[in-house]
Every structure is written in C-alpha cells, then in structure tokens.
Design a protein around this motif. Structure first.
Motif, PDB file in Angstrom:
ATOM      1  N   SER A 543       0.527  -1.434   0.288  1.00  0.00           N
ATOM      2  CA  SER A 543      -0.041   0.179  -0.056  1.00  0.00           C
ATOM      3  C   SER A 543       0.881   1.409   0.076  1.00  0.00           C
ATOM      4  O   SER A 543       0.681   2.229  -1.029  1.00  0.00           O
ATOM      5  CB  SER A 543      -0.711   0.216   1.231  1.00  0.00           C
ATOM      6  N   TYR A 544       2.035   0.971   1.075  1.00  0.00           N
ATOM      7  CA  TYR A 544       2.800   2.649   1.062  1.00  0.00           C
ATOM      8  C   TYR A 544       3.052   2.548  -0.574  1.00  0.00           C
ATOM      9  O   TYR A 544       3.682   3.462  -1.088  1.00  0.00           O
ATOM     10  CB  TYR A 544       4.272   2.086   2.063  1.00  0.00           C
ATOM     11  N   ASN A 549       3.626   5.873  -5.325  1.00  0.00           N
ATOM     12  CA  ASN A 549       3.653   5.973  -6.935  1.00  0.00           C
ATOM     13  C   ASN A 549       2.838   7.090  -7.426  1.00  0.00           C
ATOM     14  O   ASN A 549       2.642   8.123  -8.188  1.00  0.00           O
ATOM     15  CB  ASN A 549       3.639   4.312  -7.347  1.00  0.00           C
ATOM     16  N   VAL A 550       1.821   6.991  -6.441  1.00  0.00           N
ATOM     17  CA  VAL A 550       0.481   7.485  -7.393  1.00  0.00           C
ATOM     18  C   VAL A 550       1.304   9.420  -7.079  1.00  0.00           C
ATOM     19  O   VAL A 550       0.845  10.368  -8.081  1.00  0.00           O
ATOM     20  CB  VAL A 550      -0.939   7.662  -6.639  1.00  0.00           C
ATOM     21  N   SER A 562       8.320  10.180   1.505  1.00  0.00           N
ATOM     22  CA  SER A 562       7.687   9.627   2.356  1.00  0.00           C
ATOM     23  C   SER A 562       6.890   8.648   2.606  1.00  0.00           C
ATOM     24  O   SER A 562       7.126   7.914   3.657  1.00  0.00           O
ATOM     25  CB  SER A 562       6.883  10.315   2.907  1.00  0.00           C
ATOM     26  N   SER A 563       5.908   8.002   1.485  1.00  0.00           N
ATOM     27  CA  SER A 563       5.676   6.596   1.160  1.00  0.00           C
ATOM     28  C   SER A 563       6.878   5.798   0.899  1.00  0.00           C
ATOM     29  O   SER A 563       6.748   5.006   1.795  1.00  0.00           O
ATOM     30  CB  SER A 563       4.377   6.742   0.411  1.00  0.00           C
ATOM     31  N   SER A 567       7.579   2.589   3.411  1.00  0.00           N
ATOM     32  CA  SER A 567       7.219   0.950   2.419  1.00  0.00           C
ATOM     33  C   SER A 567       8.741   0.237   2.962  1.00  0.00           C
ATOM     34  O   SER A 567       8.856  -1.124   2.902  1.00  0.00           O
ATOM     35  CB  SER A 567       7.410   1.296   1.365  1.00  0.00           C
ATOM     36  N   LEU A 568       9.944   1.376   2.890  1.00  0.00           N
ATOM     37  CA  LEU A 568      11.784   1.075   2.715  1.00  0.00           C
ATOM     38  C   LEU A 568      11.775  -0.275   3.979  1.00  0.00           C
ATOM     39  O   LEU A 568      12.097  -1.383   4.734  1.00  0.00           O
ATOM     40  CB  LEU A 568      12.435   1.608   2.697  1.00  0.00           C
TER      41      LEU A 568
END
Length: 605
Positions: A543-544, A549-550, A562-563, A567-568
């Motif tokens: 999801s992140y 990507n968006v 930030s997203s 995720s990382l």
C-alpha cells in the motif's frame, strides 16, 4: 439445389434452421465440438432423396459434424478457414480431380475419400495422392474407413505440454487440482451437458436421450471408452482449453478420476510389484515432435486421461506404424512407459486396468491413467521400417509429484494461487496463460449461475482482473466496484479482502491517469490493512508503495519520498537483507531524489 453449403452440426450460440434440419455456421464460431469434422463435396447432392438422408445418418454414426457443399470455391474457402480441427473430405470423382491438387497440402486436411460410380476411372490418379484413402462406390466402406481414421486422429490429438516450452506445463498440476475439487450438482450437470450437446447438434438425439436416461447405469470408464462422443469432445475441450466444454464436462472429469481411483485401490491394494512397461502408439504433429526433441531429458504431461496397453505389438502395428504412414505432416510414435508402482503409491498417481469395465471386449490389456500424468523423456530413437523414416520410439518414465524440479515449480505456483479454488483457480490459470478472452468467458458464465454473494463477489473480482489485463479499464472498474459492494454487505468493514478491492480499484484509476481517485482508494486500502493486519505485513508495504507511486506520478516528490521510506522500513523488518523488495524500495527512493535534483542522495540509494 444451390451451391450454398449445409451442415449437420454447429458450435454456435444460435443457428439458422433449414428444411432438412441443417444449419449454417455463424461467422467466427468454431465449427465442431470434436477434433475433426467431415466435409462432403459433390455437385449432384440432392438433399431431398432418401439415399442422401440415409447416407448422412450412417456417416453421423461415425462423425458428429458433417458439412455438405456443391460448389468447389465455397468448399475451399471453408476448409482454409479452419485452424484448430482436422478435416475429413468425401468428394465426388469429377470434383476430386479439380479440387484435390489445390488443397492436398492444407495441413488441416487429414484424409480424402473419393465417392463415385466407377472406381476404375478414378483409381489411377487417386492412387498418387497420399491423403486419398481410397475410391468408393458405397457409403458403408467409407464409414468403416472413417471409423479407423477418427480413432487415429483422436489418439494423435491428445493434449500434451512440454516442460520449459509450453506455459501450460507449469500449471498442469494446479489445473488438475482445480478440476477435481469442483463439486457440481451431478444431476443438473448431466442435463446441462445433454442440453448443450443438443444445442450444438453434437450427437444424435437417440444418443443424447440414452445418456440422460442411462448415465448412472454405466461406469464413467464405460462411457469414456465407448463409441460415443464423450471421449472425443473431452479431448477436444482439454486440447484447446475450451471453456464451454470444460464447464459442461467438469462433472465427468471428476467422476472418471474417482472411478480410476476406486479401481486403483481395489487392484493395487496390498500388492508390491516390480516396475513394468506399458505402450502407446499414436501420431504426433511435426511441431510437437520437435518440442519433444527439445525437451529430451525433461518432463512432459499428457493433459487428458491417458490410455496405454500392455501389448507392444498392438500399439506398434495398430497405431504407431499406421500413423507414420498416413500423413506427411506427422510422425508415428511408440511410447514405452516405465511405471514404478511404488512411485504411484507414494504420489497417488492413479491408473487402472479397464479390462472388466471398458465398453469394448478387446480392452483386456488396456491401462487408463488419470488426467495430467507426467513423464520424463529418457530417449528418442528412430525405428527401422522399410516403408517410412517417420516412425519413432520414445522411452518415458513416470514421474512422481515430489520430483524436485516439478515440486519446486508447483509449490511456488500453489502459493501464488493459495486463495483460489475450483473454477476460480481455473480462471486464474487462464489469466496467467494470457488466455484473457477465455477467462472472461468463464467468469461471465460463472456469474450467470452463481448461487451465493461470496461467489458473485469473487467472480466479479476476477472479471475485473481480466479486464484490467485487457486494458479495458472502465469495465475493470465496474466489475471491481460490483465486487466491493457485495463484500461490504457480507464482510466486516475492516476485512482484508475489502482492502484488496480498494487496492484493485486504485490501480485501475492509476492506470487511467486519474491519480486523485487512485490515491483515495489506495489510502482507504491502507487504513483497513493497518487495522486488519500485523504492522509489518507485506500488504501494508504494498500500500505504501502504491501511494508513493501515485504521488510520484503527480509530481509531489516529498510525499512520494515519505511513502517509499515507510515501505522501506517495513521491508527491512519483513524480508532478509537481499530480498528484491528491499532493492525495489531503494530504487524508488533513488528515483525520487533524482527528480528532486538531490543526486548524491540518489546515488547512495
């Protein structure tokens, strides 16, 4: 009579009736439900005569689909349009001399039967054409010749896939599991099969009534080995992955497998036997033979129920050698299969001696294996023959399900398909094979008969996936949203499958370039996943990434960063140091820094 063709069997949804109960083939629709059909070309055909009607009836006892022509050009056009089936041609002597030189090289044309009043006139030139099986003055001997050729064609067209070449091979065990775990209503399924075959005119009304009336009075092996259409249509359906046929015959696949399992338990119980050999003679297309040579040492799968014999001589002389002589576009194969009963017992590879339950009395040495049996190709050797150089022996060894190479592939795919079963898994396999139109057809058919909200939600979800792969985003969005609305009713508000649906909708919006709508769906998916799943679950990571990507596509790089960083952080906890998802996260972060002009940070990522 005019020159328009007529046909006694059609595979279309609708037909145009004529005075003699024949029908024309709808444009673009497969012309036959079996692996072959018969064309009869004669300028003097008169459908009003009694001898014509009787001849058609005699022929239909052998071949379900018969198409008649009086015009050569229309016949040639029709013949050359056929792609997936073989054609048997009855032609008058006069038209034969005109048409055969033009069409004899067509790969779909298998056999020709010259039908005339005077054999002597036509035998001399006909003898020079390899595909001409004979010159006849009566329909009865043509019927006998057709019976032999149809049996050879069905054997030669058993569906086979080769490891490392055919994509279907990777899915063969999962497809088997999907077909065998489906629990249809048997009584309803029998009626649906009969109604379907009646609509397609795939068999005589007498045969269809017999099946509906007496199906439970005989064993599945009796029906499968009998002189009915069951074997031929099933073989055709599995070879082409024909959704309609497989849907209608799914119950029979299960019944036949269960019957083989019952006999296997009876016949092998308590026995400890040494390895033994069985034999199978058949034709094989040059294309498949070349695949077999490329796969030598590797694995192959017979994707239908497989019959073999303990008698080498019968397999060679009745099937392999005639196959080598009958068609220049194929070779004759004598398979020698080594069977280890211990391997069969360990891996539940089922087979049965059908001598006591088969339709014919001369099956005393016949063995029938269940669907999707896998073998290793050990050796391919040319057999010496004075009449042909296209006769080959192929040595095979039955392979267990826990064979490392096979098990590795199957285990990996089983994890990917863990959430789907039965018809849904079949559809998923079609998607993976790139058979999107067939998957669409399957899910539409399943939606029409779905009996629960859960099934309707599932099938709409899968249909949305099909449309998304097709690039038909508005249809994908509609199907996903229908699935979501049903899920909202039958599932708790924070169920993980709701999150998956929002995620799918977000992906479609993203593919359409509608990023604000995509972001809304992705964020709703993330909200649910944070509640329903453990904090370091890979779906939250996903999801992140999607949200990042968006933002990246919208040019909002700080939010994307930030997203991706969130995720990382999950990736570091959820995966080992060298996992590909870690590399993906670092790569995404590097791309963002590059866009922001912070090249040193981009390099370090």
């Amino acid at each position: 009579m005019n020159s328009q063709k007529t046909t006694t069997a059609v595979s279309g949804r609708s037909t145009m009736a004529t005075t003699n109960s024949t029908a024309t083939r709808p444009e673009g629709v497969s012309w036959v439900l079996e692996n072959f059909g018969l064309i009869w070309l004669d300028a003097n055909i008169d459908e009003s005569k009694g001898n014509y009607k009787q001849s058609i009836q005699d022929l239909r006892d052998v071949v379900a689909t018969i198409t008649t022509y009086t015009d050569v050009d229309q016949c040639v056009d029709y013949l050359t349009d056929i792609e997936d089936e073989k054609v048997l041609l009855i032609v008058s002597g006069a038209l034969g001399q005109q048409i055969i030189p033009e069409i004899q090289a067509c790969p779909q044309l298998d056999s020709i039967y010259v039908f005339c009043d005077n054999q002597l006139i036509y035998e001399q030139w006909a003898r020079k054409i390899p595909k001409v099986k004979g010159v006849y003055t009566q329909i009865e001997p043509i019927c006998k010749a057709l019976q032999i050729d149809c049996e050879h064609l069905d054997r030669s067209m058993i569906p086979i896939s080769f490891g490392g070449i055919d994509p279907l091979f990777m899915y063969t065990q999962l497809l088997k599991e999907a077909l065998l775990e489906i629990e249809d209503d048997d009584t309803k399924s029998i009626k649906e099969l009969v109604d379907y075959c009646r609509l397609q005119d795939a068999a005589s009304e007498k045969t269809l009534e017999m099946i509906e009336r007496e199906y439970r009075g005989h064993t599945p092996i009796w029906w499968y080995t009998g002189s009915y259409f069951i074997y031929s249509i099933l073989n055709h359906g599995l070879r082409l992955m024909d959704v309609d046929i497989i849907l209608k015959m799914g119950f029979f696949i299960r019944h036949l497998h269960q019957h083989i399992r019952h006999l296997y338990c009876e016949q092998q119980s308590g026995k400890i036997t040494a390895s033994f050999e069985v034999f199978r003679g058949q034709g094989l297309s040059i294309e498949d033979f070349n695949k077999m040579i490329q796969t030598n040492g590797g694995l192959m799968s017979f994707n239908n129920f497989l019959s073999a014999s303990r008698n080498r001589q019968i397999s060679l002389e009745k099937f392999a050698r005639p196959a080598a002589l009958r068609n220049v576009n194929s070779v004759g194969i004598l398979f020698i299969m080594t069977i280890d009963p211990i391997v069969c017992e360990k891996s539940k590879i089922l087979f049965a001696d059908v001598s006591e339950v088969g339709y014919f009395e001369d099956t005393k040495e016949e063995i029938l294996f269940t669907i999707h049996t896998i073998f290793r190709i050990n050796q391919i050797t040319r057999l010496q023959d004075n009449n042909t150089d296209r006769l080959w022996q192929v040595d095979l060894t039955l392979t267990s399900d826990d064979h490392h190479e096979l098990n590795t592939i199957t285990s990996h795919l089983r994890q990917a398909f863990h959430w789907t079963t039965g018809w849904s898994r079949f559809g998923d396999i079609l998607i993976q094979l790139g058979e999107l139109s067939k998957a669409e057809q399957l899910y539409k058919a399943l939606l029409e008969t779905a009996s629960s909200d859960e099934d309707r939600a599932d099938y709409n979800l899968q249909l949305g996936t099909v449309y998304n792969h097709m690039g038909q985003y508005s249809k994908a969005l509609s199907s996903y949203e229908q699935s979501l609305e049903i899920q909202k009713i039958v599932m708790p508000q924070n169920h993980p499958e709701l999150a998956a649906s929002y995620n799918n909708i977000g992906k479609v919006y993203s593919d359409m370039g509608e990023y604000s709508k995509a972001l809304s769906s992705y964020e709703r998916s993330l909200e649910i996943r944070k509640i329903a799943l453990p904090p370091n679950h890979p779906d939250i990571l996903d999801s992140y990434n999607n949200i990042g990507n968006v933002y990246y596509n919208m040019g909002e790089y700080s939010k994307a960063l930030s997203s991706y960083e969130q995720s990382l952080e999950i990736s570091k906890v959820a995966f080992p140091p060298n996992h590909p998802d870690l590399a993906r996260s670092y790569g995404s972060i590097g791309n963002v820094y590059s866009k922001m002009g912070e090249y040193s940070k981009a390099l370090s990522s």
